[in-house]
Design an enzyme around this catalytic site. Structure first.
Site, PDB file in Angstrom:
ATOM      1  N   HIS A 199      -8.193  -5.034  -0.893  1.00 28.38           N
ATOM      2  CA  HIS A 199      -6.882  -4.041  -0.738  1.00 28.38           C
ATOM      3  C   HIS A 199      -6.242  -4.819   0.607  1.00 28.38           C
ATOM      4  CE1 HIS A 199      -4.476  -1.199  -0.119  1.00 28.38           C
ATOM      5  NE2 HIS A 199      -4.508  -0.776   0.525  1.00 28.38           N
ATOM      6  N   SER A 207       1.316  -0.975  -0.107  1.00 27.70           N
ATOM      7  CA  SER A 207      -0.046  -0.026  -0.041  1.00 27.70           C
ATOM      8  C   SER A 207       0.682   1.207   0.458  1.00 27.70           C
ATOM      9  CB  SER A 207      -0.879   0.197   1.110  1.00 27.70           C
ATOM     10  OG  SER A 207      -1.849   0.912   1.270  1.00 27.70           O
ATOM     11  N   ASP A 215     -10.473  -3.366  -5.762  1.00 30.06           N
ATOM     12  CA  ASP A 215      -9.559  -2.216  -4.187  1.00 30.06           C
ATOM     13  C   ASP A 215      -9.900  -1.313  -4.436  1.00 30.06           C
ATOM     14  OD1 ASP A 215      -8.028  -1.518  -2.391  1.00 30.06           O
ATOM     15  OD2 ASP A 215      -5.953  -2.177  -3.590  1.00 30.06           O
TER      16      ASP A 215
END
Length: 405
Positions: free
Chosen positions: A360, A205, A331
């Site tokens: 995610h 991320s 996502d």
């Protein structure tokens, strides 16, 4: 004593025509149909030679991804993963290193002294892991990555962003996706300790954004042999827009914002020297937090300017090491219309692996997805491919061999 054919059919019809039977059969058929549609091989966007290398040494890239059948959509995958994913144990050795401005960075090491393939510490390959926005070395995805790497004989070190792992914040400086100075210091430190051990960076991320920005700026001087990212938000502005959709705000944005506010509140005494803490603590979204805190801390004129600098999509052409990036089309943090497909298509050293589902940092599989999933298997296979076939991957990515004097 014996039933006639008409009686048998009448009994059968009475059974199958009952409402609950019809409901169960219909639901089962619908679930089977929908799950079948969701099961498909990921799309691999890269050059022919890099694709051939991955298909040979990282076969998971061509496997059909079958998401957990009762986890519909990226939002549910993301939520379920956060609540039920297991946390493998990791015996960390913590190290605090000082920064030029007087701050400190917390590194959590798993030295893997019992490594059979690499008994010598000096040459044992090292994986540098960069967690997400409010994450640290205790996140489940970090612990699973460490298990994948250590079982293959490698060393791991987790780069905890300033103030994110419980250590004291010594200066009024935290972290952001665009500022790579702390990561540069960490890489120099790790390479200084183990100059003959290859180093691979793995970012998740926001950690992936930071890694890609670093690789783009350092080019051939990154000190890394390869990079791996998972669930990277490619365009910070578009990611913010997606996260502010009502349902995404309710499920994810507000939670992340609370985590950011907790970090600021915990270090209030040192941070109130440079920002209005009470104003920052009233932020209701990540964007508001970045407007009131992050962009000001790092000298940006606006949050828009910060997001433009933090977005890694346009930095990819400047990278000079093999990079594999995993993203899911559903996502909620990283919308698929922001994926840099056209950019990657023209780069020999970058591969973009896209699954239709996975959410995610989730990619859950199986009926009870607490353990190893697609994401972890990809991590393990790619890390092994990089460390065990260094010449092959450089050749596949069109990277020239370094000349030795």
């Amino acid at each position: 004593m014996f039933l006639s054919h008409s009686e048998i059919w009448r009994t059968y019809w009475e059974c199958v025509s009952r409402p609950y039977t019809v409901f169960i059969c219909s639901l089962t058929a619908a679930l089977y149909y929908l799950w079948g549609r969701k099961c498909q091989a990921p799309a691999l966007v890269t050059s022919k030679t890099f694709s051939a290398f991955l298909l040979k040494h990282c076969p998971v890239v061509s496997e059909t991804f079958s998401p957990t059948p009762w986890c519909w959509g990226g939002r549910l995958q993301t939520l379920v993963c956060a609540f039920i994913k297991s946390k493998p144990p990791a015996a960390y050795r913590n190290e605090l290193i000082r920064t030029v401005d007087g701050g400190q960075i917390s590194l959590d090491w798993v030295d893997n002294q019992a490594s059979v393939p690499y008994p010598k510490s000096s040459t044992r390959p090292t994986v540098l892991i960069l967690p997400g926005l409010t994450g640290n070395s205790q996140q489940s995805y970090v612990l699973h990555a460490i298990r994948q790497a250590t079982r293959r004989g490698y060393r791991c070190v987790v780069f905890n962003n300033r103030g994110a792992a419980g250590e004291e914040l010594l200066t009024p400086v935290t972290y952001c996706a665009a500022n790579t100075s702390d990561l540069e210091l960490v890489v120099q430190h790790v390479k200084g300790l183990h100059p003959h051990a290859p180093l691979l960076g793995a970012g998740v991320s926001l950690g992936g954004m930071l890694l890609l920005n670093y690789l783009g700026r350092k080019r051939t001087e990154s000190g890394m042999v390869a990079g791996l990212t998972i669930s990277v938000p490619w365009d910070a502005q578009k990611s913010s827009d997606s996260m502010e959709e009502p349902l995404n705000w309710l499920l994810f944005n507000s939670y992340l914002t609370r985590g950011l506010r907790r970090v600021v509140a915990r270090h209030r005494k040192v941070l109130e020297k440079v920002v209005d803490i009470d104003y920052v603590l009233k932020a209701r979204t990540v964007r508001e937090f970045d407007e009131r805190f992050t962009s000001l801390q790092f000298g940006y004129n606006s949050c828009t300017e910060y997001y433009r600098d933090a977005s890694p999509d346009k930095k990819l052409p400047n990278t000079a090491v093999p990079i594999l990036c995993l993203n899911a089309a559903d996502d909620p943090f990283s919308p698929k219309y922001a994926f840099p497909v056209s950019i990657v298509q023209g780069l020999p050293n970058v591969a973009l692996l896209l699954t239709a589902h996975g959410g995610h940092i989730a990619f859950l599989q199986g009926l009870f997805p607490r353990g190893e999933s697609y994401m972890e298997r990809l991590f393990g296979q790619f890390v092994q491919a990089v460390f065990e076939h260094p010449r092959d991957i450089r050749k596949a990515c069109g990277i020239k061999e370094e000349k030795t004097s």
